[in-house]
Design an enzyme around this catalytic site. Sequence first.
Site, PDB file in Angstrom:
ATOM      1  N   ALA A 290       0.772  -1.238   0.000  1.00 17.64           N
ATOM      2  CA  ALA A 290       0.000   0.000   0.000  1.00 17.64           C
ATOM      3  C   ALA A 290       0.803   1.289   0.000  1.00 17.64           C
ATOM      4  O   ALA A 290       0.276   2.333  -0.370  1.00 17.64           O
ATOM      5  CB  ALA A 290      -0.943   0.008   1.207  1.00 17.64           C
ATOM      6  N   ALA A 291       2.046   1.274   0.475  1.00 14.46           N
ATOM      7  CA  ALA A 291       2.804   2.533   0.608  1.00 14.46           C
ATOM      8  C   ALA A 291       2.987   3.191  -0.759  1.00 14.46           C
ATOM      9  O   ALA A 291       3.123   2.489  -1.766  1.00 14.46           O
ATOM     10  CB  ALA A 291       4.155   2.260   1.261  1.00 14.46           C
ATOM     11  N   GLY A 293       0.448   5.113   0.229  1.00 15.86           N
ATOM     12  CA  GLY A 293      -0.912   5.295   0.701  1.00 15.86           C
ATOM     13  C   GLY A 293      -1.817   6.106  -0.193  1.00 15.86           C
ATOM     14  O   GLY A 293      -2.944   6.420   0.197  1.00 15.86           O
ATOM     15  N   ASP A 337       4.415  -9.127   4.630  1.00 15.33           N
ATOM     16  CA  ASP A 337       4.643  -9.548   3.258  1.00 15.33           C
ATOM     17  C   ASP A 337       3.325 -10.016   2.659  1.00 15.33           C
ATOM     18  O   ASP A 337       2.711 -10.952   3.177  1.00 15.33           O
ATOM     19  CB  ASP A 337       5.691 -10.663   3.250  1.00 15.33           C
ATOM     20  N   CYS A 409       2.856  -0.595 -12.407  1.00 16.99           N
ATOM     21  CA  CYS A 409       3.229   0.633 -13.131  1.00 16.99           C
ATOM     22  C   CYS A 409       4.349   0.261 -14.101  1.00 16.99           C
ATOM     23  O   CYS A 409       5.458   0.766 -14.026  1.00 16.99           O
ATOM     24  CB  CYS A 409       3.644   1.739 -12.169  1.00 16.99           C
TER      25      CYS A 409
END
Length: 477
Positions: A290-291, A293, A337, A409
């Site tokens: 998620a980071a 965020g 993880d 990405c």
Amino acid sequence: MTRKPPAPHRPRPSPAAPVSESRLSALHLAPDSLGFALDCAAQAVGAVRAGAALPAALQSIFSSVRSGGVELSRGAVQDLAYTTMRRLAAADWLIAQRVHKAPPPHVGNLLTCAFALLLTRDDETPPYTPFTVVDQAVEAVGARREFAFAKGLVNAVLRGFLRERDVLVAQLQSDDVAHWNYPQWWLDAAKRASPDAWQTVLAAGNVQGPLTLRVNARRTTVDAYLQLLREHGIGAVQAGAHAVRLDAPLPVERVPGFADGVVSVQDAGAQLAAPLLDARDGMRVLDACAAPGGKTGHLLELADVDVIALESDASRASRIGENLQRLKLAADVRIGDAGDPAAWHDGEPFDRILADVPCSASGIVRRHPDIRWLRRASDIPALVDGQRRILGALWPLLKPGGELLYVTCSIFPEEGELQAQWFGKQYQDAVRLDAPGQLLPTAARVPVDASAGSLAGHDTGQHADHDGFFYARFQKR
């Protein structure tokens, strides 16, 4: 390219080695001078060649500059370092043509930074005159006692280039690596992945990305925020359902409403994730990997959902909390993880899973131009294996009827369409739903071929300007 960068590329960049304050303070250069910026940027380039990520290298340098010097030089150093990463191969090619014996690494990196300033595009206004660049490069190398002997070399090489600029630039075009400023393996991979659009994709990666904001739907509307920007004299256009693209970048502290959580910085392509996941009030959602965020915040802006935001890196996980605090939203942030749920999962299944997995980051290279020099071709198979490990671990956590959104990405099909096809064959209870698939990066300042990808019906009709992403959506039978 005639001469390869002197340091090996590494799949996982190591932290930048700290730069001693004594080394920087020993420079007899004004902190607001171009010479000072050239010296600091050259150190950052050297750190990247040794395997460090550019942001970490710059932070190490900034933390070593005495107070006062940081604020005077930070913007110039950062801009120069990022520009050099976008023109690294061309600068190295020119040095190889002009210098018969490789100079000491720092001198070579300083020359590289100087050439990056001299290699402006036709549509650019040079930030400094050629005379100033040469003068300050000579001053910078002479400011270090151990490299003072190279003042004549630096002066001769740069002035020689200016005399023969047109000829040398024309010759440079015949070398694909120097012309496009990507390593050869990346060029080959881009051509295989996008045979009809690879030039557009590579060109987009060499242009600085715009500042795109995500308007907090809980706080205001895009139309209302555009009006607020007009009142502040800031030009902008709508670039997505919740996206606003500024005409010119601004420091975030000068962006109206940013500190209060009215808007966040997020690329228009990345803003598709939360709407595609279609999380609704009351659902339990996992945002894996998620980071920092951004997508977590968007999910919470669009619905009252119970979100677990998972991140394996504790330092990066702290940024999730910081971003949510600014937005005045909350999630259950866990460190773990994604490929090992036994260590963090409580046994309750999820209605939605966002799997924004680690990847080559080849789609965001315009914002992180050092990535192209840090990655190796051998990284891709290793990343593909890691992505499959995470998908295999997360799929059992999804409720029947629930949905998983796979995101990278990346511009490489090994991490995108081929991965989605593998998943559909591997898990017979996975039904593939509609999603944009591969979005190739586009940029408003380079010609965009129709085949280069768009927001696939999710934009507002404005000129597409977004990073490269892949989206695939699956429902569990």
